[in-house]
Design a protein around this motif. Structure first.
Motif, PDB file in Angstrom:
ATOM      1  N   ASP A 150       0.820  -1.216   0.000  1.00 50.34           N
ATOM      2  CA  ASP A 150       0.000   0.000   0.000  1.00 50.34           C
ATOM      3  C   ASP A 150       0.847   1.256   0.000  1.00 50.34           C
ATOM      4  OD1 ASP A 150      -2.746  -1.244   0.427  1.00 50.34           O
ATOM      5  OD2 ASP A 150      -1.519  -2.212   1.958  1.00 50.34           O
ATOM      6  N   ILE A 151       1.997   1.179   0.637  1.00 54.52           N
ATOM      7  CA  ILE A 151       2.892   2.334   0.752  1.00 54.52           C
ATOM      8  C   ILE A 151       4.269   1.854   0.317  1.00 54.52           C
ATOM      9  CG2 ILE A 151       4.045   3.867   2.430  1.00 54.52           C
ATOM     10  CD1 ILE A 151       1.436   3.783   4.087  1.00 54.52           C
ATOM     11  N   ILE A 152       4.966   2.648  -0.488  1.00 57.53           N
ATOM     12  CA  ILE A 152       6.336   2.288  -0.885  1.00 57.53           C
ATOM     13  C   ILE A 152       7.282   3.364  -0.364  1.00 57.53           C
ATOM     14  CG2 ILE A 152       7.928   1.762  -2.773  1.00 57.53           C
ATOM     15  CD1 ILE A 152       5.547   0.927  -4.499  1.00 57.53           C
ATOM     16  N   LEU A 153       8.053   3.007   0.668  1.00 59.37           N
ATOM     17  CA  LEU A 153       9.110   3.881   1.144  1.00 59.37           C
ATOM     18  C   LEU A 153      10.388   3.437   0.456  1.00 59.37           C
ATOM     19  CD1 LEU A 153       8.526   4.044   5.007  1.00 59.37           C
ATOM     20  CD2 LEU A 153       7.875   5.732   3.286  1.00 59.37           C
ATOM     21  N   ALA A 154      11.109   4.376  -0.130  1.00 56.92           N
ATOM     22  CA  ALA A 154      12.313   4.009  -0.868  1.00 56.92           C
ATOM     23  C   ALA A 154      13.535   4.634  -0.228  1.00 56.92           C
ATOM     24  CB  ALA A 154      12.202   4.474  -2.317  1.00 56.92           C
ATOM     25  N   ALA A 155      14.593   3.847  -0.092  1.00 57.07           N
ATOM     26  CA  ALA A 155      15.898   4.410   0.252  1.00 57.07           C
ATOM     27  C   ALA A 155      16.407   5.163  -0.977  1.00 57.07           C
ATOM     28  CB  ALA A 155      16.866   3.293   0.616  1.00 57.07           C
ATOM     29  N   ASP A 156      17.313   6.082  -0.752  1.00 54.02           N
ATOM     30  CA  ASP A 156      17.862   6.829  -1.898  1.00 54.02           C
ATOM     31  C   ASP A 156      18.658   5.914  -2.837  1.00 54.02           C
ATOM     32  OD1 ASP A 156      19.888   6.451  -0.065  1.00 54.02           O
ATOM     33  OD2 ASP A 156      20.112   8.590   0.414  1.00 54.02           O
ATOM     34  N   THR A 157      18.908   4.676  -2.408  1.00 54.08           N
ATOM     35  CA  THR A 157      19.625   3.697  -3.240  1.00 54.08           C
ATOM     36  C   THR A 157      18.685   2.845  -4.105  1.00 54.08           C
ATOM     37  OG1 THR A 157      19.399   2.062  -1.474  1.00 54.08           O
ATOM     38  CG2 THR A 157      21.409   3.396  -1.464  1.00 54.08           C
ATOM     39  N   ALA A 158      17.382   3.056  -3.982  1.00 61.47           N
ATOM     40  CA  ALA A 158      16.428   2.150  -4.645  1.00 61.47           C
ATOM     41  C   ALA A 158      16.469   2.307  -6.166  1.00 61.47           C
ATOM     42  CB  ALA A 158      15.014   2.412  -4.136  1.00 61.47           C
ATOM     43  N   VAL A 159      16.288   1.195  -6.852  1.00 57.99           N
ATOM     44  CA  VAL A 159      16.235   1.163  -8.320  1.00 57.99           C
ATOM     45  C   VAL A 159      15.022   0.317  -8.711  1.00 57.99           C
ATOM     46  CG1 VAL A 159      17.399   0.427 -10.433  1.00 57.99           C
ATOM     47  CG2 VAL A 159      18.751   1.309  -8.509  1.00 57.99           C
ATOM     48  N   PHE A 160      14.138   0.896  -9.506  1.00 61.14           N
ATOM     49  CA  PHE A 160      12.901   0.207  -9.899  1.00 61.14           C
ATOM     50  C   PHE A 160      12.902  -0.065 -11.395  1.00 61.14           C
ATOM     51  CE2 PHE A 160      11.961   2.664  -6.129  1.00 61.14           C
ATOM     52  CZ  PHE A 160      11.146   1.830  -5.376  1.00 61.14           C
ATOM     53  N   GLY A 161      12.264  -1.141 -11.791  1.00 62.18           N
ATOM     54  CA  GLY A 161      12.117  -1.382 -13.218  1.00 62.18           C
ATOM     55  C   GLY A 161      11.449  -2.699 -13.516  1.00 62.18           C
ATOM     56  N   GLN A 162      11.037  -2.840 -14.766  1.00 60.81           N
ATOM     57  CA  GLN A 162      10.428  -4.087 -15.250  1.00 60.81           C
ATOM     58  C   GLN A 162      11.262  -4.554 -16.442  1.00 60.81           C
ATOM     59  OE1 GLN A 162       7.202  -3.995 -12.450  1.00 60.81           O
ATOM     60  NE2 GLN A 162       7.830  -5.613 -13.808  1.00 60.81           N
ATOM     61  N   PRO A 163      12.408  -5.208 -16.165  1.00 58.41           N
ATOM     62  CA  PRO A 163      13.328  -5.579 -17.248  1.00 58.41           C
ATOM     63  C   PRO A 163      12.997  -6.908 -17.931  1.00 58.41           C
ATOM     64  CG  PRO A 163      14.325  -6.101 -15.138  1.00 58.41           C
ATOM     65  CD  PRO A 163      12.962  -5.517 -14.829  1.00 58.41           C
ATOM     66  N   GLU A 164      11.797  -7.445 -17.704  1.00 59.40           N
ATOM     67  CA  GLU A 164      11.445  -8.764 -18.253  1.00 59.40           C
ATOM     68  C   GLU A 164      11.663  -8.860 -19.758  1.00 59.40           C
ATOM     69  OE1 GLU A 164       9.664  -7.140 -15.960  1.00 59.40           O
ATOM     70  OE2 GLU A 164       8.754  -8.540 -14.534  1.00 59.40           O
ATOM     71  N   ILE A 165      11.431  -7.743 -20.470  1.00 65.56           N
ATOM     72  CA  ILE A 165      11.539  -7.759 -21.932  1.00 65.56           C
ATOM     73  C   ILE A 165      12.935  -8.213 -22.376  1.00 65.56           C
ATOM     74  CG2 ILE A 165      12.291  -5.336 -22.282  1.00 65.56           C
ATOM     75  CD1 ILE A 165       9.365  -6.429 -24.268  1.00 65.56           C
ATOM     76  N   ASN A 166      13.931  -7.932 -21.534  1.00 67.30           N
ATOM     77  CA  ASN A 166      15.309  -8.352 -21.848  1.00 67.30           C
ATOM     78  C   ASN A 166      15.494  -9.859 -21.738  1.00 67.30           C
ATOM     79  OD1 ASN A 166      16.024  -5.644 -22.103  1.00 67.30           O
ATOM     80  ND2 ASN A 166      16.499  -5.465 -19.920  1.00 67.30           N
ATOM     81  N   LEU A 167      14.552 -10.535 -21.071  1.00 64.33           N
ATOM     82  CA  LEU A 167      14.627 -11.987 -20.889  1.00 64.33           C
ATOM     83  C   LEU A 167      13.694 -12.718 -21.845  1.00 64.33           C
ATOM     84  CD1 LEU A 167      14.380 -11.926 -16.992  1.00 64.33           C
ATOM     85  CD2 LEU A 167      16.450 -12.467 -18.290  1.00 64.33           C
ATOM     86  N   GLY A 168      13.057 -11.959 -22.721  1.00 63.98           N
ATOM     87  CA  GLY A 168      12.128 -12.584 -23.659  1.00 63.98           C
ATOM     88  C   GLY A 168      10.772 -12.899 -23.058  1.00 63.98           C
ATOM     89  N   VAL A 169      10.423 -12.238 -21.972  1.00 65.62           N
ATOM     90  CA  VAL A 169       9.079 -12.384 -21.396  1.00 65.62           C
ATOM     91  C   VAL A 169       8.527 -10.999 -21.070  1.00 65.62           C
ATOM     92  CG1 VAL A 169       9.405 -14.738 -20.489  1.00 65.62           C
ATOM     93  CG2 VAL A 169      10.004 -12.768 -19.053  1.00 65.62           C
ATOM     94  N   ILE A 170       7.351 -10.973 -20.480  1.00 70.78           N
ATOM     95  CA  ILE A 170       6.788  -9.701 -20.031  1.00 70.78           C
ATOM     96  C   ILE A 170       6.475  -9.812 -18.545  1.00 70.78           C
ATOM     97  CG2 ILE A 170       5.807  -9.359 -22.356  1.00 70.78           C
ATOM     98  CD1 ILE A 170       2.990  -9.667 -21.035  1.00 70.78           C
ATOM     99  N   PRO A 171       6.188  -8.702 -17.877  1.00 74.51           N
ATOM    100  CA  PRO A 171       5.817  -8.797 -16.457  1.00 74.51           C
ATOM    101  C   PRO A 171       4.617  -9.710 -16.293  1.00 74.51           C
ATOM    102  CG  PRO A 171       6.224  -6.511 -17.070  1.00 74.51           C
ATOM    103  CD  PRO A 171       6.206  -7.304 -18.346  1.00 74.51           C
ATOM    104  N   GLY A 172       4.583 -10.464 -15.180  1.00 77.13           N
ATOM    105  CA  GLY A 172       3.531 -11.466 -15.034  1.00 77.13           C
ATOM    106  C   GLY A 172       2.769 -11.408 -13.736  1.00 77.13           C
ATOM    107  N   ILE A 173       3.170 -10.524 -12.823  1.00 80.09           N
ATOM    108  CA  ILE A 173       2.400 -10.419 -11.578  1.00 80.09           C
ATOM    109  C   ILE A 173       1.989  -8.961 -11.342  1.00 80.09           C
ATOM    110  CG2 ILE A 173       2.982 -12.566 -10.383  1.00 80.09           C
ATOM    111  CD1 ILE A 173       5.303 -11.224  -9.056  1.00 80.09           C
TER     112      ILE A 173
END
Ligand code: HXC
Length: 260
Positions: free
Chosen positions: A120-143
């Motif tokens: 419900d809430i996303i607290l991020a450290a200043d080091t956080a990195v977000f992404g959906q790199p599935e396309i690089n693996l030949g799939v798409i996000p699934g959840i």
């Protein structure tokens, strides 16, 4: 709640807050079948306990979770994934009544980003990195990545991330609206604790109602959402905690909610 049977997570509870730390450091907390099972089981146990008013999910300094476990998935066939979906139990995580705070440091990629978005809430450290790199693996996000990311950050920014697989740092994620707040990495857990304890001090049934209403905003039309909000708001007047909360305001004192 300190269950020593878990192999892939650490759990504990303190001051009405349940903590789940993903703990597969050798794989940057990649979400394999065993970890998903333990995570959902632990979250459900907290959710079933009226002594718990908020749940905090964390990873390590380096990774919240670097995605689904690629090594476990690599040799799966269509029929394997179809008949024995390793992520099926995430549906249960999405249906928890208790507010869940994701405390994200380091990588939250693929299924890791999707797990954060199920909170419900996303607290991020200043080091956080977000992404959906599935396309690089030949799939798409699934959840949920192709559904929750556009709702969180808008269609065009989400499309760029999902189609190129590029990642974004905490500040970009915050500007885009994916992150509730950024805190210095060293203060992440303390801040998540503060937020969790703040929520856990409120009336539990009212917190459940607020979470359900916020969820409806993601899942229904405006008219349906407004109607269910009105119903839930009105229902709060059936609780002693409404009487107490408003009496405490009038008396200039801290409310002592009964249902918590
Ligand atoms: C399995 C993983 C993993 C993953 C990292 N590891 N991510 N194992 N699944 N998703 C393992 C590495 O193989 C390595 O183990 C160890 O963790 C440390 O990772 P390194 O790559 O050596 O670290 P680093 O060089 O710092 O790079 C970090 C990284 C990179 C940029 C996060 O690990 C990476 O790109 N990971 C994959 C990210 C990703 O594609 N996620 C999406 C997954 S698909 P060894 O033993 O080799 O040293 C997905 C689908 C969800 O999530 C939908 C499901 C339905």
């Amino acid at each position: 709640h300190e269950n020593t049977e878990y192999r892939n997570i650490l759990t504990r509870a303190e001051n009405r807050v349940g903590y789940i730390a993903l703990n597969r450091p050798e794989a940057l907390n990649a979400l394999n079948r065993a970890l998903v099972g333990e995570l959902v089981t632990a979250a459900r146990a907290f959710d079933d306990d009226p002594g718990i008013g908020a749940i905090v999910v964390t990873g390590s300094e380096k990774a919240f979770a670097a995605g689904a476990d690629i090594k476990e998935m690599a040799d799966q066939s269509y029929v394997d994934m179809f008949l024995d979906d390793p992520f099926a139990r995430f549906g249960e995580f999405g249906r928890l009544r208790t507010p869940v705070i994701a405390a994200v440091a380091g990588y939250a990629l693929g299924g890791g980003c999707e797990l954060a978005m199920m909170c419900d809430i996303i607290l991020a450290a200043d080091t956080a990195v977000f992404g959906q790199p599935e396309i690089n693996l030949g799939v798409i996000p699934g959840i949920g990545g192709t559904q929750r990311l556009p709702r969180a950050i808008g269609a065009y920014k989400a499309a760029e991330l999902v189609l190129t697989g590029r990642t974004m740092a905490a500040d970009e994620a915050e500007r885009a609206g994916l992150v509730s707040r950024i805190v210095p990495a060293a203060e992440l857990l303390a801040e998540a604790t503060r937020v969790g304890e703040t929520i856990a001090a409120k009336s539990l049934p009212v917190v459940y109602a607020a979470k359900a209403a916020l969820r409806a905003a993601q899942e229904t039309t405006l008219a349906q959402g407004l109607a269910s909000e009105k119903q839930a708001f009105t229902s709060a007047f059936a609780l002693e905690d409404q009487t107490e909360g408003m009496a405490a305001f009038r008396d200039k004192r801290t409310p002592q909610f009964r249902h918590r």
